[in-house]
Design a protein around this motif. Structure first.
Motif, PDB file in Angstrom:
ATOM      1  N   THR A  21       0.824  -1.193   0.000  1.00  0.00           N
ATOM      2  CA  THR A  21       0.000   0.000   0.000  1.00  0.00           C
ATOM      3  C   THR A  21       0.865   1.251   0.000  1.00  0.00           C
ATOM      4  O   THR A  21       2.035   1.201   0.407  1.00  0.00           O
ATOM      5  CB  THR A  21      -0.975   0.009   1.201  1.00  0.00           C
ATOM      6  N   MET A  22       0.267   2.334  -0.460  1.00  0.00           N
ATOM      7  CA  MET A  22       0.916   3.641  -0.473  1.00  0.00           C
ATOM      8  C   MET A  22      -0.170   4.700  -0.575  1.00  0.00           C
ATOM      9  O   MET A  22      -1.256   4.425  -1.080  1.00  0.00           O
ATOM     10  CB  MET A  22       1.854   3.773  -1.675  1.00  0.00           C
ATOM     11  N   GLU A  23       0.147   5.895  -0.103  1.00  0.00           N
ATOM     12  CA  GLU A  23      -0.786   7.013  -0.248  1.00  0.00           C
ATOM     13  C   GLU A  23      -0.268   7.990  -1.285  1.00  0.00           C
ATOM     14  O   GLU A  23       0.931   8.252  -1.366  1.00  0.00           O
ATOM     15  CB  GLU A  23      -0.947   7.756   1.075  1.00  0.00           C
ATOM     16  N   LEU A  24      -1.207   8.522  -2.054  1.00  0.00           N
ATOM     17  CA  LEU A  24      -0.910   9.630  -2.951  1.00  0.00           C
ATOM     18  C   LEU A  24      -1.194  10.926  -2.212  1.00  0.00           C
ATOM     19  O   LEU A  24      -1.919  10.941  -1.208  1.00  0.00           O
ATOM     20  CB  LEU A  24      -1.796   9.560  -4.199  1.00  0.00           C
ATOM     21  N   LYS A  25      -0.646  12.008  -2.713  1.00  0.00           N
ATOM     22  CA  LYS A  25      -1.000  13.308  -2.163  1.00  0.00           C
ATOM     23  C   LYS A  25      -2.493  13.509  -2.418  1.00  0.00           C
ATOM     24  O   LYS A  25      -3.010  13.139  -3.461  1.00  0.00           O
ATOM     25  CB  LYS A  25      -0.170  14.402  -2.835  1.00  0.00           C
ATOM     26  N   ASP A  26      -3.184  14.067  -1.445  1.00  0.00           N
ATOM     27  CA  ASP A  26      -4.639  14.202  -1.519  1.00  0.00           C
ATOM     28  C   ASP A  26      -5.015  15.432  -2.352  1.00  0.00           C
ATOM     29  O   ASP A  26      -5.450  16.455  -1.822  1.00  0.00           O
ATOM     30  CB  ASP A  26      -5.225  14.286  -0.106  1.00  0.00           C
ATOM     31  N   TYR A  62      -4.734  -0.909  -7.375  1.00  0.00           N
ATOM     32  CA  TYR A  62      -6.107  -0.469  -7.155  1.00  0.00           C
ATOM     33  C   TYR A  62      -6.057   0.845  -6.385  1.00  0.00           C
ATOM     34  O   TYR A  62      -5.102   1.122  -5.667  1.00  0.00           O
ATOM     35  CB  TYR A  62      -6.882  -1.515  -6.346  1.00  0.00           C
ATOM     36  N   ILE A  63      -7.115   1.647  -6.523  1.00  0.00           N
ATOM     37  CA  ILE A  63      -7.149   2.951  -5.872  1.00  0.00           C
ATOM     38  C   ILE A  63      -8.503   3.185  -5.217  1.00  0.00           C
ATOM     39  O   ILE A  63      -9.548   2.786  -5.742  1.00  0.00           O
ATOM     40  CB  ILE A  63      -6.820   4.078  -6.889  1.00  0.00           C
ATOM     41  N   LEU A  64      -8.470   3.819  -4.062  1.00  0.00           N
ATOM     42  CA  LEU A  64      -9.664   4.292  -3.358  1.00  0.00           C
ATOM     43  C   LEU A  64      -9.296   5.635  -2.753  1.00  0.00           C
ATOM     44  O   LEU A  64      -8.458   5.698  -1.845  1.00  0.00           O
ATOM     45  CB  LEU A  64     -10.109   3.311  -2.269  1.00  0.00           C
ATOM     46  N   GLY A  65      -9.863   6.703  -3.300  1.00  0.00           N
ATOM     47  CA  GLY A  65      -9.478   8.044  -2.844  1.00  0.00           C
ATOM     48  C   GLY A  65      -8.026   8.279  -3.202  1.00  0.00           C
ATOM     49  O   GLY A  65      -7.649   8.238  -4.369  1.00  0.00           O
ATOM     50  N   ASN A  66      -7.185   8.487  -2.170  1.00  0.00           N
ATOM     51  CA  ASN A  66      -5.749   8.650  -2.430  1.00  0.00           C
ATOM     52  C   ASN A  66      -4.940   7.452  -1.912  1.00  0.00           C
ATOM     53  O   ASN A  66      -3.724   7.506  -1.837  1.00  0.00           O
ATOM     54  CB  ASN A  66      -5.229   9.959  -1.825  1.00  0.00           C
ATOM     55  N   ARG A  67      -5.614   6.365  -1.569  1.00  0.00           N
ATOM     56  CA  ARG A  67      -4.962   5.148  -1.082  1.00  0.00           C
ATOM     57  C   ARG A  67      -4.784   4.165  -2.239  1.00  0.00           C
ATOM     58  O   ARG A  67      -5.740   3.853  -2.952  1.00  0.00           O
ATOM     59  CB  ARG A  67      -5.800   4.504   0.025  1.00  0.00           C
ATOM     60  N   PHE A  69      -3.422   0.281  -3.481  1.00  0.00           N
ATOM     61  CA  PHE A  69      -3.225  -1.096  -3.044  1.00  0.00           C
ATOM     62  C   PHE A  69      -2.667  -1.852  -4.239  1.00  0.00           C
ATOM     63  O   PHE A  69      -3.251  -1.823  -5.318  1.00  0.00           O
ATOM     64  CB  PHE A  69      -4.561  -1.703  -2.585  1.00  0.00           C
ATOM     65  N   MET A  70      -1.512  -2.489  -4.063  1.00  0.00           N
ATOM     66  CA  MET A  70      -0.876  -3.201  -5.158  1.00  0.00           C
ATOM     67  C   MET A  70      -0.781  -4.685  -4.845  1.00  0.00           C
ATOM     68  O   MET A  70      -0.431  -5.072  -3.725  1.00  0.00           O
ATOM     69  CB  MET A  70       0.528  -2.654  -5.425  1.00  0.00           C
ATOM     70  N   ILE A  71      -1.098  -5.499  -5.841  1.00  0.00           N
ATOM     71  CA  ILE A  71      -0.961  -6.949  -5.752  1.00  0.00           C
ATOM     72  C   ILE A  71       0.110  -7.365  -6.751  1.00  0.00           C
ATOM     73  O   ILE A  71       0.060  -6.981  -7.921  1.00  0.00           O
ATOM     74  CB  ILE A  71      -2.284  -7.663  -6.091  1.00  0.00           C
ATOM     75  N   VAL A  72       1.078  -8.126  -6.283  1.00  0.00           N
ATOM     76  CA  VAL A  72       2.164  -8.621  -7.120  1.00  0.00           C
ATOM     77  C   VAL A  72       2.165 -10.142  -7.027  1.00  0.00           C
ATOM     78  O   VAL A  72       2.202 -10.694  -5.930  1.00  0.00           O
ATOM     79  CB  VAL A  72       3.528  -8.065  -6.637  1.00  0.00           C
ATOM     80  N   GLU A  73       2.114 -10.821  -8.179  1.00  0.00           N
ATOM     81  CA  GLU A  73       2.168 -12.277  -8.211  1.00  0.00           C
ATOM     82  C   GLU A  73       3.495 -12.712  -8.800  1.00  0.00           C
ATOM     83  O   GLU A  73       3.953 -12.161  -9.816  1.00  0.00           O
ATOM     84  CB  GLU A  73       1.005 -12.843  -9.019  1.00  0.00           C
ATOM     85  N   THR A  74       4.106 -13.702  -8.153  1.00  0.00           N
ATOM     86  CA  THR A  74       5.433 -14.176  -8.541  1.00  0.00           C
ATOM     87  C   THR A  74       5.497 -15.701  -8.432  1.00  0.00           C
ATOM     88  O   THR A  74       4.669 -16.315  -7.762  1.00  0.00           O
ATOM     89  CB  THR A  74       6.515 -13.601  -7.606  1.00  0.00           C
ATOM     90  N   PRO A  75       6.517 -16.312  -9.037  1.00  0.00           N
ATOM     91  CA  PRO A  75       6.739 -17.744  -8.802  1.00  0.00           C
ATOM     92  C   PRO A  75       7.064 -17.981  -7.323  1.00  0.00           C
ATOM     93  O   PRO A  75       7.480 -17.057  -6.610  1.00  0.00           O
ATOM     94  CB  PRO A  75       7.965 -18.069  -9.676  1.00  0.00           C
ATOM     95  N   LEU A  76       6.905 -19.211  -6.874  1.00  0.00           N
ATOM     96  CA  LEU A  76       7.139 -19.535  -5.465  1.00  0.00           C
ATOM     97  C   LEU A  76       8.581 -19.285  -5.036  1.00  0.00           C
ATOM     98  O   LEU A  76       8.837 -18.953  -3.882  1.00  0.00           O
ATOM     99  CB  LEU A  76       6.758 -20.985  -5.181  1.00  0.00           C
ATOM    100  N   ARG A 117       4.619   0.032   1.031  1.00  0.00           N
ATOM    101  CA  ARG A 117       4.718  -0.652   2.329  1.00  0.00           C
ATOM    102  C   ARG A 117       4.057  -2.022   2.205  1.00  0.00           C
ATOM    103  O   ARG A 117       2.890  -2.134   1.795  1.00  0.00           O
ATOM    104  CB  ARG A 117       4.032   0.164   3.435  1.00  0.00           C
ATOM    105  N   MET A 118       4.819  -3.053   2.567  1.00  0.00           N
ATOM    106  CA  MET A 118       4.310  -4.418   2.511  1.00  0.00           C
ATOM    107  C   MET A 118       3.192  -4.586   3.540  1.00  0.00           C
ATOM    108  O   MET A 118       3.312  -4.140   4.678  1.00  0.00           O
ATOM    109  CB  MET A 118       5.443  -5.403   2.797  1.00  0.00           C
TER     110      MET A 118
END
Length: 127
Positions: A21-26, A62-67, A69-76, A117-118
């Motif tokens: 996650t991370m925040e953008l400037k509002d 993904y975004i909600l307001g200025n928040r 959310f990132m999903i990263v998929e990788t091999p095991l 941030r994880m």
């Protein structure tokens, strides 16, 4: 539409997922420009290539307001720390980080790994 869900890719192998996650400037205009910088016409090809080059199979933001959310998929067998260290050295990566930092709540000169941030999974339906 978000309430209809989003299709995920089949990678043909077991994968693991990282969520950050991370925040953008509002600021509505900055958020609009950040969204535009990530659309298919404006995102930088070198950045997409670099993400794939370090072994990431899929990345979604993904975004909600200025928040964000990132999903990263990788091999095991993916090693996050090694991959992020390598990513930071790839062509135009720091230039991209400096460009998008204008929109993000982050320290000047921060790498992608320092900005995002994880997140910790606190619920899993199948446990």
């Amino acid at each position: 539409m978000a309430t209809e869900g989003y299709k995920t890719k089949y990678h043909g192998m077991p994968v693991k997922r990282y969520c950050q996650t991370m925040e953008l400037k509002d600021d509505a205009e900055l958020i609009r420009r950040y969204r535009e910088a990530h659309d298919s016409r404006h995102s930088w090809e070198e950045i997409r290539q670099g993400i794939r080059a370090v072994g990431i199979l899929e990345m979604e933001i993904y975004i909600l307001g200025n928040r964000l959310f990132m999903i990263v998929e990788t091999p095991l067998d993916f090693d996050w720390d090694s991959a992020m260290a390598r990513l930071a050295t790839l062509p135009r990566q720091q230039e991209w980080e400096d460009f998008v930092a204008v929109f993000q709540k982050c320290a000047e000169g921060a790498t992608s790994d320092e900005k995002w941030r994880m997140m910790e999974r606190m619920f899993y339906l199948y446990e």
